[in-house]
Design a protein around this motif. Structure first.
Motif, mmCIF file in Angstrom:
data_model
loop_
_atom_site.group_PDB
_atom_site.id
_atom_site.type_symbol
_atom_site.label_atom_id
_atom_site.label_comp_id
_atom_site.label_asym_id
_atom_site.label_seq_id
_atom_site.Cartn_x
_atom_site.Cartn_y
_atom_site.Cartn_z
ATOM 1 N N MET A 1 -16.273 -21.999 83.436
ATOM 2 C CA MET A 1 -17.031 -21.865 84.819
ATOM 3 C C MET A 1 -17.289 -20.807 86.128
ATOM 4 O O MET A 1 -16.339 -20.077 86.621
ATOM 5 C CB MET A 1 -16.780 -23.484 85.133
ATOM 6 N N ALA A 2 -18.625 -20.544 86.920
ATOM 7 C CA ALA A 2 -17.793 -19.271 87.261
ATOM 8 C C ALA A 2 -17.700 -20.044 88.547
ATOM 9 O O ALA A 2 -18.251 -21.324 88.651
ATOM 10 C CB ALA A 2 -19.492 -18.571 87.232
ATOM 11 N N LEU A 3 -17.352 -20.228 89.422
ATOM 12 C CA LEU A 3 -17.377 -20.347 91.177
ATOM 13 C C LEU A 3 -18.477 -19.363 92.236
ATOM 14 O O LEU A 3 -18.576 -17.849 92.379
ATOM 15 C CB LEU A 3 -16.045 -19.041 91.347
ATOM 16 N N LYS A 4 -19.521 -20.404 92.160
ATOM 17 C CA LYS A 4 -20.297 -20.068 93.014
ATOM 18 C C LYS A 4 -19.367 -19.842 94.578
ATOM 19 O O LYS A 4 -18.903 -20.560 94.979
ATOM 20 C CB LYS A 4 -21.421 -20.613 92.640
ATOM 21 N N VAL A 5 -20.986 -18.784 95.416
ATOM 22 C CA VAL A 5 -20.173 -18.443 96.518
ATOM 23 C C VAL A 5 -20.773 -18.506 97.304
ATOM 24 O O VAL A 5 -22.994 -18.438 97.440
ATOM 25 C CB VAL A 5 -19.317 -17.310 96.422
ATOM 26 N N HIS A 6 -20.811 -20.129 97.744
ATOM 27 C CA HIS A 6 -22.083 -20.242 99.555
ATOM 28 C C HIS A 6 -21.597 -19.462 100.817
ATOM 29 O O HIS A 6 -20.232 -20.066 101.658
ATOM 30 C CB HIS A 6 -22.223 -21.669 99.576
ATOM 31 N N LYS B 1 -21.011 -30.619 97.861
ATOM 32 C CA LYS B 1 -20.132 -31.316 97.432
ATOM 33 C C LYS B 1 -18.832 -30.944 96.319
ATOM 34 O O LYS B 1 -19.736 -30.385 95.684
ATOM 35 C CB LYS B 1 -21.228 -32.777 96.837
ATOM 36 N N GLY B 2 -18.112 -31.068 96.987
ATOM 37 C CA GLY B 2 -16.608 -30.940 95.890
ATOM 38 C C GLY B 2 -16.370 -29.216 96.104
ATOM 39 O O GLY B 2 -15.631 -28.866 95.520
ATOM 40 N N ASP C 1 -17.607 -24.026 93.218
ATOM 41 C CA ASP C 1 -18.643 -23.411 94.592
ATOM 42 C C ASP C 1 -17.038 -23.503 95.410
ATOM 43 O O ASP C 1 -16.424 -24.424 94.916
ATOM 44 C CB ASP C 1 -19.600 -24.925 94.716
ATOM 45 N N VAL C 2 -17.666 -22.548 96.275
ATOM 46 C CA VAL C 2 -16.797 -22.421 97.819
ATOM 47 C C VAL C 2 -17.059 -21.973 98.530
ATOM 48 O O VAL C 2 -18.708 -20.877 98.359
ATOM 49 C CB VAL C 2 -15.539 -20.925 96.925
ATOM 50 N N ALA C 3 -17.914 -22.653 99.319
ATOM 51 C CA ALA C 3 -18.651 -22.572 101.221
ATOM 52 C C ALA C 3 -17.174 -21.920 102.479
ATOM 53 O O ALA C 3 -16.499 -22.433 102.693
ATOM 54 C CB ALA C 3 -18.831 -23.870 101.284
ATOM 55 N N VAL D 1 -11.115 -28.862 106.011
ATOM 56 C CA VAL D 1 -11.201 -27.969 105.701
ATOM 57 C C VAL D 1 -10.436 -26.984 104.572
ATOM 58 O O VAL D 1 -9.091 -28.055 105.125
ATOM 59 C CB VAL D 1 -11.980 -26.197 106.254
ATOM 60 N N ASP D 2 -10.338 -26.655 103.674
ATOM 61 C CA ASP D 2 -9.529 -26.816 102.700
ATOM 62 C C ASP D 2 -8.138 -24.696 103.323
ATOM 63 O O ASP D 2 -7.142 -25.168 103.010
ATOM 64 C CB ASP D 2 -9.443 -26.129 101.534
ATOM 65 N N ALA D 3 -8.599 -24.193 103.738
ATOM 66 C CA ALA D 3 -8.782 -23.182 104.344
ATOM 67 C C ALA D 3 -9.701 -22.346 104.987
ATOM 68 O O ALA D 3 -10.141 -22.492 105.651
ATOM 69 C CB ALA D 3 -8.837 -21.892 102.834
ATOM 70 N N LYS D 4 -8.133 -21.599 106.358
ATOM 71 C CA LYS D 4 -8.880 -20.816 107.180
ATOM 72 C C LYS D 4 -8.270 -19.269 107.209
ATOM 73 O O LYS D 4 -7.127 -19.159 107.019
ATOM 74 C CB LYS D 4 -8.492 -21.666 108.915
ATOM 75 N N LEU D 5 -9.575 -18.562 107.415
ATOM 76 C CA LEU D 5 -9.158 -17.188 107.310
ATOM 77 C C LEU D 5 -9.351 -16.963 108.289
ATOM 78 O O LEU D 5 -10.668 -16.785 108.956
ATOM 79 C CB LEU D 5 -10.262 -16.865 106.362
ATOM 80 N N SER D 6 -8.985 -15.830 108.387
ATOM 81 C CA SER D 6 -8.744 -14.631 110.113
ATOM 82 C C SER D 6 -9.312 -13.342 110.395
ATOM 83 O O SER D 6 -8.152 -12.797 109.174
ATOM 84 C CB SER D 6 -8.118 -14.835 110.494
ATOM 85 N N PHE D 7 -10.454 -12.722 110.472
ATOM 86 C CA PHE D 7 -10.064 -11.440 110.430
ATOM 87 C C PHE D 7 -10.042 -10.708 111.782
ATOM 88 O O PHE D 7 -10.372 -9.460 111.574
ATOM 89 C CB PHE D 7 -12.318 -10.868 110.157
ATOM 90 N N GLY D 8 -8.571 -10.957 111.882
ATOM 91 C CA GLY D 8 -8.077 -10.818 112.958
ATOM 92 C C GLY D 8 -8.167 -10.976 114.522
ATOM 93 O O GLY D 8 -8.918 -12.973 114.602
#
Ligand SMILES: C[S@@+](CC[C@H](N)C(=O)[O-])C[C@H]1O[C@@H](n2cnc3c(N)ncnc32)[C@H](O)[C@@H]1O
Length: 158
Positions: free
Chosen positions: A1-6, A67-68, A100-102, A119-126
């Motif tokens: 199954m592909a990971l759809k990106v939002h 959802k999910g 899905d990943v949002a 949220v499941d993760a927090k991403l920083s660009f600096g």
């Protein structure tokens, strides 16, 4: 199954150089990601016309997160990552069979604590704060870079 990106973001990015860059990187991501089980990517833009700030934007963002989905907030206080680490994270969600990943990008005030708590993760660009429209373009480039890394293509060089 592909990971759809939002990409779930506050504000509408009008036509212009940033929009062109965004569209270009997302097209490249879709093209490279297809064979890898990544994508397609969809941009969901939300806008609170009453300018109610982050508390008014939170339910609008919630409404476009599937959802999910794995929810990854973009946040300057989030985790600093190299591009290969980001690629591994994306590939890991795909390999776990997540559908899905949002990626959530806040508005001028950021992301409301009620949404941040989910949220499941927090991403920083600096540690610097970037304008939310630029954060969107930067994310699109990192998605394409991640797909190129996972594909073994020579786009990413250090
Ligand atoms: C103008 S910033 C808001 C900054 C605000 N101080 C906050 O508390 O988030 C708008 C959005 O752009 C994104 N953003 C800005 N700088 C970022 C950075 N360094 N790393 C990750 N995302 C960033 C975040 O999603 C943020 O909610």
């Amino acid at each position: 199954m592909a990971l759809k990106v939002h990409i779930c973001a506050v504000g509408r990015l009008r036509s212009g150089p940033e929009r062109d860059l965004l569209d270009d990187y997302l097209t490249r991501f879709d093209r490279t990601g297809r064979a890898l089980g990544l994508g397609p990517v969809t941009v969901h833009e939300v806008e609170d016309r009453k300018n109610g700030g982050m508390s008014a934007e939170a339910p609008l963002l919630q409404g476009v997160i599937p959802k999910g989905a794995v929810i990854c907030a973009l946040d300057e206080r989030g985790k600093l990552m190299s591009s290969p680490e980001f690629a591994d994270m994306l590939g890991g969600w795909r390999d776990e069979g997540r559908g899905d990943v949002a990626f959530v990008i806040g508005g001028a005030d950021g992301i409301d604590p009620s949404l941040r708590a989910q949220v499941d993760a927090k991403l920083s660009f600096g540690k610097m704060v970037w304008p939310h429209m630029l954060a969107r373009v930067m994310l699109s480039e990192q998605l394409y870079r991640a797909a190129s890394i996972l594909a073994g293509a020579p786009y990413h060089r250090v």
